[in-house]
Scaffold this motif. Sequence first.
Motif, PDB file in Angstrom:
ATOM      1  N   PRO A  51       0.808  -1.234   0.000  1.00 43.77           N
ATOM      2  CA  PRO A  51       0.000   0.000   0.000  1.00 43.77           C
ATOM      3  C   PRO A  51       0.840   1.283   0.000  1.00 43.77           C
ATOM      4  O   PRO A  51       0.310   2.356  -0.298  1.00 43.77           O
ATOM      5  CB  PRO A  51      -0.819  -0.101   1.290  1.00 43.77           C
ATOM      6  N   ASP A  52       2.152   1.183   0.328  1.00 41.07           N
ATOM      7  CA  ASP A  52       2.998   2.384   0.349  1.00 41.07           C
ATOM      8  C   ASP A  52       3.373   2.866  -1.049  1.00 41.07           C
ATOM      9  O   ASP A  52       3.928   3.951  -1.207  1.00 41.07           O
ATOM     10  CB  ASP A  52       4.338   2.093   1.064  1.00 41.07           C
ATOM     11  N   ILE A  53       3.132   2.025  -2.050  1.00 40.23           N
ATOM     12  CA  ILE A  53       3.659   2.322  -3.389  1.00 40.23           C
ATOM     13  C   ILE A  53       2.666   3.164  -4.192  1.00 40.23           C
ATOM     14  O   ILE A  53       1.456   2.931  -4.131  1.00 40.23           O
ATOM     15  CB  ILE A  53       3.965   1.005  -4.139  1.00 40.23           C
ATOM     16  N   THR A  54       3.183   4.147  -4.916  1.00 39.07           N
ATOM     17  CA  THR A  54       2.298   4.923  -5.793  1.00 39.07           C
ATOM     18  C   THR A  54       2.464   4.508  -7.256  1.00 39.07           C
ATOM     19  O   THR A  54       1.484   4.404  -7.981  1.00 39.07           O
ATOM     20  CB  THR A  54       2.550   6.435  -5.674  1.00 39.07           C
ATOM     21  N   ASP A  55       3.693   4.296  -7.694  1.00 41.29           N
ATOM     22  CA  ASP A  55       3.888   3.778  -9.048  1.00 41.29           C
ATOM     23  C   ASP A  55       5.300   3.221  -9.215  1.00 41.29           C
ATOM     24  O   ASP A  55       6.168   3.454  -8.373  1.00 41.29           O
ATOM     25  CB  ASP A  55       3.586   4.843 -10.111  1.00 41.29           C
ATOM     26  N   ILE A  56       5.474   2.485 -10.299  1.00 42.32           N
ATOM     27  CA  ILE A  56       6.768   1.838 -10.561  1.00 42.32           C
ATOM     28  C   ILE A  56       7.161   2.093 -12.017  1.00 42.32           C
ATOM     29  O   ILE A  56       6.303   2.045 -12.900  1.00 42.32           O
ATOM     30  CB  ILE A  56       6.680   0.306 -10.325  1.00 42.32           C
ATOM     31  N   SER A  57       8.431   2.373 -12.239  1.00 44.28           N
ATOM     32  CA  SER A  57       8.879   2.497 -13.625  1.00 44.28           C
ATOM     33  C   SER A  57      10.110   1.625 -13.852  1.00 44.28           C
ATOM     34  O   SER A  57      10.837   1.294 -12.919  1.00 44.28           O
ATOM     35  CB  SER A  57       9.178   3.954 -13.963  1.00 44.28           C
ATOM     36  N   GLN A  99       4.538   6.617  -1.297  1.00 42.62           N
ATOM     37  CA  GLN A  99       3.639   7.682  -0.840  1.00 42.62           C
ATOM     38  C   GLN A  99       4.361   8.767  -0.043  1.00 42.62           C
ATOM     39  O   GLN A  99       3.932   9.915  -0.040  1.00 42.62           O
ATOM     40  CB  GLN A  99       2.526   7.077   0.012  1.00 42.62           C
ATOM     41  N   ASP A 100       5.427   8.392   0.646  1.00 39.92           N
ATOM     42  CA  ASP A 100       6.137   9.391   1.450  1.00 39.92           C
ATOM     43  C   ASP A 100       7.060  10.263   0.598  1.00 39.92           C
ATOM     44  O   ASP A 100       7.856  11.038   1.125  1.00 39.92           O
ATOM     45  CB  ASP A 100       6.924   8.706   2.580  1.00 39.92           C
ATOM     46  N   GLY A 101       6.959  10.137  -0.724  1.00 40.98           N
ATOM     47  CA  GLY A 101       7.755  10.983  -1.604  1.00 40.98           C
ATOM     48  C   GLY A 101       9.130  10.422  -1.903  1.00 40.98           C
ATOM     49  O   GLY A 101       9.836  10.907  -2.784  1.00 40.98           O
ATOM     50  N   LYS A 102       9.525   9.380  -1.158  1.00 34.04           N
ATOM     51  CA  LYS A 102      10.833   8.773  -1.405  1.00 34.04           C
ATOM     52  C   LYS A 102      10.723   7.725  -2.508  1.00 34.04           C
ATOM     53  O   LYS A 102       9.636   7.281  -2.839  1.00 34.04           O
ATOM     54  CB  LYS A 102      11.359   8.112  -0.126  1.00 34.04           C
ATOM     55  N   ASN A 103      11.872   7.356  -3.059  1.00 34.64           N
ATOM     56  CA  ASN A 103      11.824   6.254  -4.011  1.00 34.64           C
ATOM     57  C   ASN A 103      12.966   5.275  -3.782  1.00 34.64           C
ATOM     58  O   ASN A 103      13.923   5.564  -3.076  1.00 34.64           O
ATOM     59  CB  ASN A 103      11.780   6.768  -5.451  1.00 34.64           C
ATOM     60  N   LEU A 104      12.797   4.105  -4.374  1.00 34.86           N
ATOM     61  CA  LEU A 104      13.808   3.055  -4.268  1.00 34.86           C
ATOM     62  C   LEU A 104      14.270   2.709  -5.665  1.00 34.86           C
ATOM     63  O   LEU A 104      13.446   2.564  -6.567  1.00 34.86           O
ATOM     64  CB  LEU A 104      13.191   1.796  -3.657  1.00 34.86           C
ATOM     65  N   GLU A 105      15.568   2.608  -5.834  1.00 31.55           N
ATOM     66  CA  GLU A 105      16.081   2.217  -7.146  1.00 31.55           C
ATOM     67  C   GLU A 105      16.773   0.869  -7.039  1.00 31.55           C
ATOM     68  O   GLU A 105      17.721   0.706  -6.274  1.00 31.55           O
ATOM     69  CB  GLU A 105      17.034   3.278  -7.683  1.00 31.55           C
ATOM     70  N   LEU A 106      16.283  -0.084  -7.797  1.00 28.90           N
ATOM     71  CA  LEU A 106      16.823  -1.441  -7.736  1.00 28.90           C
ATOM     72  C   LEU A 106      17.260  -1.856  -9.121  1.00 28.90           C
ATOM     73  O   LEU A 106      16.523  -1.684 -10.089  1.00 28.90           O
ATOM     74  CB  LEU A 106      15.731  -2.399  -7.243  1.00 28.90           C
TER      75      LEU A 106
END
Lengths: 77, 492
Positions: B288-294, B314-321
């Motif tokens: 549920p924390d995720i807004t979108d994925i690219s 949602q908290d404005g942060k992102n993860l790069e994997l």
Amino acid sequence: TMLLSHRSFLSKKIWPIIPTPDSKFQGLFTVYGGNFQEWLGHTNGGLWVTPALLYSEERPAPLEVLSELIPRPSLPS
Amino acid sequence: VHRESPETRVSASVLRLHLYHSSNEGAECTVLTYPPGDYVAEELCMEAATACSISPLYCSLFALYRQRDALWFSPNHMFQLDQSTSEDVFFRIRYYFPSWYSGGTSRAYRYGVTRGSESPVLDDFVMLYLFSQWRNDFINGLVKISDSHEAQEECLGLAVLDMTRTAKERHLSPLDVYHTTSYKSFLPKDMRAQIQNCNFLTRKRIRFRFKRFIQQFSQCRTTARDLKLKYLISMESLDKGFYTETFKVQELSHGPLVLLVAADTGVQWCQEKLKDSEQELQTLCDFPDITDISIKLASKEGAVESRVVTINKQDGKNLELEFLTLPEALSFVSLIDGYYRLTTDAHHYLCKEVAPPRLVEVVTSHCYGPISMEFAIHRLQKCGNKRGLYILRRSPKDFNKYFLTFPVEVCGAVEHKHCQITRSASGEFNLSGAKRNFSSLQELLSCYQKETVRSDTVVFQFSRCCPPKAKEKSCLLMCRSNKSSEVPPSPS
């Protein structure tokens, strides 16, 4: 004592502890008298009893699109 | 999509779709075969589901899997096969919710219209399918099981359940099965080898104790269904490898990581070099924390294949994997996307590269997924049952049917009617009772919204659509076992 420890070493070698299935069914015979379903329900804090979502069967309604009908005098507009 | 599939001659078939299901007793598995052509994974899943009596409501738990390289395909994956290629894929349950069988306070369930009308995550057809799938994984050693004494006893317990189940299904006594089939064939192949390595006396003792217990167990009052259920419950606690997927990635600040994804825990990670130690798993994010994925090409030179997956939260942060290959990245993203739809919003996709084609269709036509009739009526009631209001939804029973549900007034009381829309094999839509065919649901609706229709003696119009609301609770959404101590909110 030498002899004793030697014996226990040997007995472990010849008579090791073996895995058995019994321990995974505790209480099945002693408490629940072999009633598997009852045992299963109790050991898992209760099982879900209601069956899967029962859909009420929708009966598709008959349908007519008025503009697609050939006008007949008896039809209400 | 070619549809002349399963009956065509085997020699001409290049795509084999394996099912853990058999229509005739004895066989372990059915194979659907297809001639050269283009096939969308989602369409194949629907055909497989139909062959196994799995309804649209539960089909979202499944995906296609290729054993050769342990790869899952996204629902929009296109298999393009000519004469010279061939492909073997398995129709498998990919999305799993621990404690789905439980009636206790920490259980997973599907939301109901009201409190008390929640429904189970799986029905019996899906449960039996899961049994065949997990049994296959267990016996063939696809999931590595610890060799501790405790785990070995669990495996022997599973073998007792399975042998008794086999006996029930063949109308034999468990001892008959014991005498004709080695008990070791009910155990994982690693454990079979371990027992084989024991000395003669130990092997004999294990066999003797097993036989004695099978004898005692055969006095039990039980059914094949309950034995399968217990088998699944034991397996869930035996190893989370049965329902946890792992991925190897590079993360910018941490280096090589192993990601673990499961329904209850979301995305977790650990450092690769410490993988088998007792290091604590860190949570990266929950669905549920995720807004979108690219997904984009990694910019590094040399690594042409690798892809960077960016998860925006949602908290404005992102993860790069960073994944080594595109197929791995797509497999991961479709897993997250699928869990998002099952836990957070049934009518939304996080990344268009993996979006299921039927979902895209449904979303653009403001159509609901296969919600039950009760949900449709409940929603219309919440909207005041106004004249002209309607809900478009997929049929909960048939992959190629849709319903228009609307309120009508009959003798001063509100009733609800359900008009059926069928989708033909060639993708044409027809409102039952109407004459014209349309190439999309939207076209069909925009035509009939201007028309006056009649059902029995009631005359009305479909003028205003009641679309699915963002994150709306319905039977399409799961409440997870680690979240269900909260009071289930009633859908509004």
